[in-house]
Design a protein around this motif. Structure first.
Motif, short mmCIF file in Angstrom:
data_model
loop_
_atom_site.label_atom_id
_atom_site.label_comp_id
_atom_site.label_asym_id
_atom_site.label_seq_id
_atom_site.Cartn_x
_atom_site.Cartn_y
_atom_site.Cartn_z
N UNK A 25 0.82 -1.20 0.00
CA UNK A 25 0.00 0.00 0.00
C UNK A 25 0.86 1.26 0.00
N UNK A 26 1.96 1.22 0.75
CA UNK A 26 2.86 2.37 0.75
C UNK A 26 3.48 2.60 -0.62
N UNK A 27 3.91 1.52 -1.27
CA UNK A 27 4.50 1.65 -2.61
C UNK A 27 3.46 2.16 -3.60
N UNK A 28 2.21 1.67 -3.45
CA UNK A 28 1.15 2.15 -4.35
C UNK A 28 0.91 3.65 -4.16
N UNK A 29 0.91 4.10 -2.91
CA UNK A 29 0.72 5.52 -2.64
C UNK A 29 1.88 6.35 -3.16
N UNK A 30 3.11 5.83 -3.02
CA UNK A 30 4.27 6.56 -3.52
C UNK A 30 4.23 6.68 -5.04
N UNK A 31 3.84 5.58 -5.74
CA UNK A 31 3.73 5.64 -7.20
C UNK A 31 2.66 6.64 -7.61
N UNK A 32 1.54 6.61 -6.89
CA UNK A 32 0.46 7.53 -7.22
C UNK A 32 0.90 8.98 -7.01
N UNK A 33 1.62 9.24 -5.90
CA UNK A 33 2.11 10.60 -5.65
C UNK A 33 3.12 11.02 -6.70
N UNK A 34 3.99 10.08 -7.11
CA UNK A 34 4.99 10.41 -8.13
C UNK A 34 4.31 10.75 -9.46
N UNK A 35 3.31 9.96 -9.85
CA UNK A 35 2.60 10.25 -11.10
C UNK A 35 1.82 11.56 -11.01
N UNK A 36 1.30 11.87 -9.83
CA UNK A 36 0.62 13.15 -9.65
C UNK A 36 1.58 14.32 -9.83
N UNK A 37 2.80 14.16 -9.30
CA UNK A 37 3.81 15.21 -9.46
C UNK A 37 4.18 15.37 -10.94
N UNK A 38 4.36 14.24 -11.63
CA UNK A 38 4.69 14.30 -13.06
C UNK A 38 3.56 14.96 -13.85
N UNK A 39 2.31 14.57 -13.55
CA UNK A 39 1.17 15.19 -14.23
C UNK A 39 1.08 16.68 -13.96
N UNK A 40 1.33 17.08 -12.73
CA UNK A 40 1.30 18.51 -12.40
C UNK A 40 2.39 19.27 -13.13
N UNK A 41 3.59 18.66 -13.23
CA UNK A 41 4.69 19.31 -13.95
C UNK A 41 4.36 19.48 -15.43
N UNK A 42 3.79 18.44 -16.04
CA UNK A 42 3.39 18.54 -17.44
C UNK A 42 2.32 19.60 -17.63
N UNK A 43 1.37 19.64 -16.70
CA UNK A 43 0.31 20.65 -16.78
C UNK A 43 0.88 22.07 -16.72
N UNK A 44 1.84 22.29 -15.82
CA UNK A 44 2.45 23.62 -15.70
C UNK A 44 3.19 23.99 -16.98
N UNK A 45 3.92 23.03 -17.56
CA UNK A 45 4.66 23.30 -18.79
C UNK A 45 3.72 23.65 -19.94
N UNK A 46 2.59 22.97 -20.02
CA UNK A 46 1.64 23.22 -21.10
C UNK A 46 0.87 24.52 -20.91
N UNK A 47 0.55 24.86 -19.67
CA UNK A 47 -0.30 26.02 -19.40
C UNK A 47 0.51 27.31 -19.33
N UNK A 48 1.78 27.22 -18.98
CA UNK A 48 2.57 28.44 -18.78
C UNK A 48 2.62 29.35 -20.01
#
Length: 301
Positions: A25-48
């Motif tokens: 469960x901890x690994x699943x949460x870490x992967x989910x948080x990592x993908x959320x960070x990646x998605x947020x970074x891509x969103x910022x790059x596209x929207x900026x």
């Protein structure tokens, strides 16, 4: 003693699977948080870039030309929008773009839907070959079609005419529209039409009552792609349309750009913002059906 040993060992044997489950469960949460960070970074790059375009459109010239960038203007102004609208041929190019895009979307949806319906529902000689040709046309670089299309349009006196640009955009966009709509139609079970015909409905009635409403999200999603591509297209419009009064909004935008010292960046960003408004409005009008439409056609060919 053996019984006591077994009783003492039971908690440890039960704790091992529980600990493994906690680690998973901890690994699943870490992967989910990592993908959320990646998605947020891509969103910022596209929207900026969009954010910077809009914010620059409201900045005075002193802030735009300053070496210290400002995120939000302390003294916003609408003067750049006034300057952009006051430029020659603005309303002419807006009208031309709306005419071209409206004609392209209407014709592309009708022709592509009928072609996709024939490819998906009927078996005829050359069906698979036609599908392969459609895919092959999608692989061609658009720049390689400029000269052949210009020669054909010049032969029929359609250069420097909006009708010639409409035909050009149809040539570019129809293969993708046909391929996409074919996937949507193939995802609709034939049993639905057959059941409607068994209940007494005609083939035309089954088409209008069953098939057409189910493929509507696909038509919406495809029309959005056609609208955006036709509205933003520059290369063919710049080659075909030579008279400024007949040109589209994207070509009008190019006249803002000169040398680095002569470019009116505020007016250019304001004009770019105005150019993006029709696309945003069209997207907001049809966005409810886009989410389903983008995935409904994902079926095996």
């Amino acid at each position: 003693m053996s019984a006591l040993t077994e009783v003492a060992a039971q908690p440890s044997t039960r704790a091992a699977p529980r600990a493994a489950s906690i680690r998973r469960e901890r690994r699943r949460r870490l992967r989910r948080a990592a993908w959320n960070v990646v998605g947020l970074a891509v969103f910022v790059v596209l929207v900026f870039p969009v954010f910077w375009m809009i914010s620059t459109a409201f900045k005075p010239d002193t802030e735009i030309n300053s070496f210290t960038p400002t995120w939000f203007s302390s003294d916003p102004t609408l003067q750049h929008f006034r300057d952009a609208i006051a430029r020659p041929y603005f309303w002419d190019t807006v009208k031309n773009s709306l005419v071209v895009v409206g004609a392209v979307v209407a014709l592309a949806m009708v022709v592509a839907f009928l072609a996709a319906l024939a490819l998906a529902k009927y078996r005829f000689t050359g069906n698979k070959l036609f599908v392969v040709l459609v895919i092959g046309i999608l692989m061609l670089p658009q720049a390689g079609l400029v000269i052949p299309l210009f020669v054909v349009l010049a032969k029929y006196h359609l250069t420097n005419h909006l009708l010639g640009l409409v035909f050009t955009h149809l040539v570019i966009l129809l293969p993708f529209a046909v391929w996409t709509l074919r996937g949507f139609i193939m995802g609709i079970p034939k049993e639905l039409e057959e059941a409607a015909m068994v209940d007494g409905s005609s083939r035309l009635g089954a088409f209008t009552r069953i098939l057409l409403p189910l493929v509507a999200p696909g038509l919406v999603a495809t029309s959005v792609f056609v609208f955006i591509t036709s509205w933003n297209e520059y290369i063919f419009a710049n080659v075909i349309l030579t008279d400024q009064q007949n040109q589209t909004l994207t070509i009008w935008l190019s006249y803002f750009y000169g040398t680095s010292r002569n470019t009116d960046w505020g007016a250019l960003m304001a004009a770019s913002t105005l150019t993006a408004i029709p696309v945003v409005i069209f997207f907001l009008l049809v966005q409810r059906k886009i989410a389903f439409g983008l995935t409904a056609g994902a079926v095996k060919a």
